[in-house]
Structure formats: C-alpha cells, structure tokens
Design an enzyme around this catalytic site. Structure first.
Site, mmCIF file in Angstrom:
data_model
loop_
_atom_site.group_PDB
_atom_site.id
_atom_site.type_symbol
_atom_site.label_atom_id
_atom_site.label_comp_id
_atom_site.label_asym_id
_atom_site.label_seq_id
_atom_site.Cartn_x
_atom_site.Cartn_y
_atom_site.Cartn_z
ATOM 1 N N SER A 254 0.849 -1.192 0.000
ATOM 2 C CA SER A 254 0.000 0.000 0.000
ATOM 3 C C SER A 254 0.883 1.240 0.000
ATOM 4 O O SER A 254 2.113 1.137 0.080
ATOM 5 C CB SER A 254 -0.891 0.010 1.242
ATOM 6 O OG SER A 254 -0.101 0.360 2.369
ATOM 7 N N LYS A 255 0.243 2.382 -0.035
ATOM 8 C CA LYS A 255 0.971 3.660 -0.076
ATOM 9 C C LYS A 255 1.966 3.804 1.077
ATOM 10 O O LYS A 255 2.943 4.524 0.958
ATOM 11 C CB LYS A 255 -0.034 4.816 -0.013
ATOM 12 C CG LYS A 255 -0.743 5.061 -1.319
ATOM 13 C CD LYS A 255 -1.316 6.484 -1.331
ATOM 14 C CE LYS A 255 -1.852 6.865 -2.684
ATOM 15 N NZ LYS A 255 -2.994 6.061 -3.113
ATOM 16 N N ARG A 256 1.668 3.136 2.191
ATOM 17 C CA ARG A 256 2.577 3.215 3.332
ATOM 18 C C ARG A 256 3.974 2.725 2.963
ATOM 19 O O ARG A 256 4.963 3.133 3.549
ATOM 20 C CB ARG A 256 2.072 2.337 4.487
ATOM 21 C CG ARG A 256 0.982 2.944 5.314
ATOM 22 C CD ARG A 256 0.650 2.066 6.505
ATOM 23 N NE ARG A 256 0.338 0.695 6.104
ATOM 24 C CZ ARG A 256 1.088 -0.360 6.362
ATOM 25 N NH1 ARG A 256 2.210 -0.228 7.022
ATOM 26 N NH2 ARG A 256 0.736 -1.568 5.966
ATOM 27 N N HIS A 257 4.032 1.809 2.003
ATOM 28 C CA HIS A 257 5.327 1.236 1.640
ATOM 29 C C HIS A 257 6.095 2.098 0.647
ATOM 30 O O HIS A 257 7.303 1.984 0.521
ATOM 31 C CB HIS A 257 5.137 -0.163 1.039
ATOM 32 C CG HIS A 257 4.514 -1.136 1.991
ATOM 33 N ND1 HIS A 257 3.194 -1.509 1.912
ATOM 34 C CD2 HIS A 257 5.031 -1.782 3.056
ATOM 35 C CE1 HIS A 257 2.945 -2.363 2.886
ATOM 36 N NE2 HIS A 257 4.026 -2.548 3.595
#
Ligand code: GLU
Length: 490
Positions: A254-257
């Site tokens: 996800s964007k967190r990565h």
C-alpha cells in the site's frame, strides 16, 4: 479451445502496480497460447467512475507496450466492452433468473435494511446480512408492490444448505458452505445497473473467457460467481488467482510502503522495460534462477503453471537495481530523450544547442551511474547550473587548512588549460603529476576541485566532467571556490 482472457479494471483510480501485473499476466498468457487478450471496463459503480482513470489505463498500456485484441477502442465481435453500455443485457439475464426461480425481486427499503442490520448487531446474530424477507413473496404480492410503483432490486437465491466449490489452478479446490455465502446478494439494482457479480459473470460468459487470472482478493467472490454460473446453467471458466503482493513487512502493498501507482513509478524515472520485468517476477518464476526477461521473452515463456502460491514481496531496492541494469543497456538516443524532461522540469536545460551538446557528451559518463532517469538532476545538474549551491566547508579536505586548500586550488587553476588538449586518461596523469609535485594526497587535491566544479561529492569522473564543461566556466568555479575558502580563514 483458443485461450481468451481479460483484464477487467474498474476505472475508479490510477492503475496500481498490482493491477498492472494482472494485466501483464493475462496478456502474456494470451500471447504464449496464441489466444486473445480482452480489455473490459467494469464501470458499473458510476459514483466512483472517472474518465481520467480510463485514460490512465490506456496510458499505462501504451507505456508498457501492450495492446488489447478486443476492447472499447479496438472493438471486437463480443462488444460493447464497457459495462455501462451493456445494461439491457444484464437486465435481460437478471429477468431470466427471476423467471427460472433462481432470483427474486426485493422491495425492502434502505431504512428497513438498516433496522435489520442494527438489530443483528444488537443480538450479535450468527448470520448477518439480508434476512431474505422477500425471498418467498408470492407472484401476487410481487404484482401488488409493482402496482404501487415500487422499484425492486433483484437478488440471487443462494441455496440455504449444501456447499459450493470451485477449482483454482494454483490453490486447488476452494469450498464454501452456502450458509456462509452472502445471503442473497443484489445482482441488479433498482436503477437497472447490475452489481459487479452479475456483470462480471455475464460478461465472462458472453465474451467466451476461458481463464480468469485475477488477484487473490477476489477469491471470496468465487463461490458466489460459481453459484451464478450454475443458476444460468453455464460452465465457469478456469480460475487462477494470483499470489498477493506484499510490502517487506508482510502487509499488503500500500501507499505506506512507497509508490504504488504506475504513473508514480513512471514520473520517478523508471523505465517501462524494468517495470515489466520486475512486476512479472512478482509471484512468477521461469526456472527459479533467470531474472532478466524482456517483453517478447515473456510473451513466449509465461506459463501460469509456474506461478507461486506464496505471496510475492515488492522490494523497492531490487526494482531500483533492476532499473539501473536497464539504464546501462539503453541506447544513447533513448537515454537522451529519457533524461531531458527531468532537466527541463528543474529549469536546468532549455532548447539551447550548447546544452544539448553538453548533455550528449555527458551521457556515457552518467549512464553508468544513475539508476533512475530522474537521477540525472543530481548527477549531471552541475553541467547546466549557473550557481552551484554547496556548503563551502566541503571544499576543505582532511589534513589541509583553508590556506593550503586555496593554494592547491590555485595550482589546479594553472593546469586547467592543459586538460583541454589531452584525453581523459592523459588528463588524469596531469593531475597525478600535480599531486606529486605538491606532495599532497590524491583526495586532498581532487576533492576540493570536485566540489568546486560539480558541487557534489558524487559526480561522474572529474577530469571527464571538466572536459565537458567550457574552460572558462571551470576556471570561474575554481576561482569562486578560492574566494570562499579564503573567506573562511583558518
Ligand atoms: N472489476 C474488477 C476489478 O476491479 C475485476 C475483478 C475480476 O477480475 O473479476 O479488479
């Protein structure tokens, strides 16, 4: 039977790297089998549809170099390929299910459904969801409600007991108790739009899809789809659910990565060849060893039997390394065209001929050093800047005072003209001799010059860089460095 596969995105956002993998695997499978690759746009959720998302699908296809055999812009004899243009079909098929007793109209209002839901939550009911209140309405009751002008939704009659299973080529048999399948999901909404399940199944059948390669997150829909196929009396296609794509922490990517949309990778300076290669290794391997595949290799070699069951890990560092490998192989013209927009965006380069000459001369030097097209700004920006913005303290090497550094730079100024009449190797020799004469260490001479001329510690080879820049610019930069050093005092 000829293979027919599809990529069926919902145009609600930008193409995700996972979506790209689904598209590529379907495309490669079709090509390797001499089959057809179909693009179908699943836009039944009109509230979330955006035209930009559709354009992004086409841009992504063009960027990675894949082309659908059938689809909205290509046409084909099983179209239309945009679901919102097929509403009459879904309505007809939903009606057919009602007539066969496999589905039924439901008149429950959203308010009633909300009350049912609240009550279930309060009672901590073991079965949650629709209470099937309209499942057994008599034809007369239905007619009465219709006469009142009520517009029903259509719900599928999921069997109350037994189980449903389907075979997945990768995961084996997936079985679900019918009790655990959604209790009578809506297949046609009251505004005449189908839900995903109905549209997806009807289209896969009518479009003659033989294999469904899609993300594992769609497994829970599998039993419901199989129930729909059975309700119609159709044979389901072969299922191949692709391994999940995780970040390095084991959570779904996800964007967190980091970046997840294709356009982000593109803007960051990744090459499509590297993305195609790397993404194709997410959950697929040819022989457990070979890592480099170009598109035409994959069009021949892709085999779903070699997909892995376990989740794939998206490794950003590895991808960057891959990109670097592809950068090294890029023809100079392509590299020039690739890096130019990044320099232009930073305002470093315009249309001047002189700049283009400098950039062309610098390409062989930077090609070995940059992993992303955008790295050109940091690596070669010094060639085009009027003022280098660096910390003057960097000019002073270990073991030298500022006075000594100024002296070194003065001596270097003397040899600069010489560098313009010799090769790069001979230029290195000129520096070596100077270092010896001065009795200093190599780094004590090279580092101040490197900072003075390029503004960074990580520039391409110094002599070659100097030779690319006009002599008076190099001299001006060294003079400026001398002034800065003198100002610093000891
Ligand atoms: N429209 C669905 C999606 O957005 C398609 C899923 C499928 O391939 O069946 O991914």
């Amino acid at each position: 039977m000829a293979v027919r596969v599809r990529y069926a995105p919902s145009p609600t956002g930008l193409q995700h790297i996972g979506g790209l993998r689904t598209a590529l695997f379907n495309y490669f499978f079709a090509r390797s089998q001499g089959g057809s690759f179909i693009l179908r746009i699943e836009d039944t959720d009109q509230t979330r549809y955006t035209p930009e998302a559709l354009q992004d699908i086409y841009d992504t296809f063009a960027w990675v170099g894949i082309q659908e055999d059938e689809g909205p812009r290509t046409g084909g004899d099983r179209g239309p390929y945009i679901q919102s243009q097929r509403l009459d079909l879904y309505q007809r098929y939903a009606r057919e299910l009602v007539e066969n007793g496999q589905a039924y109209p439901c008149f429950c209002t959203p308010e009633r459904l909300e009350k049912v839901r609240e009550q279930q939550v309060k009672d901590k009911a073991s079965v949650q969801g629709y209470d099937r209140a309209c499942r057994d309405l008599t034809p007369r009751q239905v007619q009465e409600k219709m006469n009142e002008g009520l517009k029903p939704v259509i719900r599928l009659k999921v069997p109350l007991d037994g189980e449903t299973s389907f075979h997945d080529q990768l995961l084996g048999t997936v079985v679900r108790k019918n009790q655990d399948v959604n209790p009578d999901p809506i297949i046609l909404k009251s505004d005449g739009y189908p839900t995903y399940h109905l549209a997806n199944v009807v289209d896969d059948h009518l479009m003659g899809i033989t294999h469904i390669l899609r993300a594992q997150e769609w497994i829970p829909s599998g039993p419901l789809h199989v129930l729909l196929y059975h309700a119609f009396g159709w044979e389901p296609p072969q299922y191949i659910h692709l391994p999940m794509v995780m970040g390095q922490d084991g959570q779904k990517l996800s964007k967190r990565h980091g970046s997840t949309s294709v356009i982000e990778f593109r803007n960051a300076g990744y090459l499509p060849e590297a993305i195609v290669n790397y993404v194709s290794l997410l959950g697929w391997s040819y022989d457990g060893e070979r890592e480099f595949f170009d598109r035409s290799d994959l069009e021949r070699l892709f085999d779903p039997a070699k997909l892995q069951k376990s989740p794939a890990v998206f490794d950003y560092k590895k991808l960057q390394w891959f990109n670097g490998q592809y950068m090294r192989k890029l023809p100079q013209d392509d590299l020039y065209r690739g890096v130019m927009p990044y320099l232009q965006k930073e305002g470093l380069v315009d249309t001047r001929e002189s700049q283009s000459t400098i950039l062309k001369a610098a390409l062989p030097l930077i090609q070995e050093r940059i992993n992303l097209l955008s790295d050109v700004v940091d690596t070669a920006g010094f060639l085009f800047k009027d003022d280098l913005d660096y910390d003057p303290a960097l000019l002073i090497p270990k073991g030298l005072s500022s006075g000594e550094t100024a002296q070194v730079l003065e001596k270097v100024l003397d040899i600069i003209p010489k560098l313009y009449s010799v090769s790069a190797e001979e230029g290195e020799q000129v520096f070596h001799s100077l270092v010896e004469t001065l009795g200093k260490k190599m780094g004590q001479v090279m580092m101040p010059v490197r900072i003075a001329v390029t503004g960074t510690k990580g520039s391409p080879p110094l002599v070659a860089s100097i030779q690319i820049l006009p002599q008076q610019i190099v001299e001006k930069r060294i003079q400026l460095a001398i002034e800065l050093v003198n100002k610093m005092g000891d």
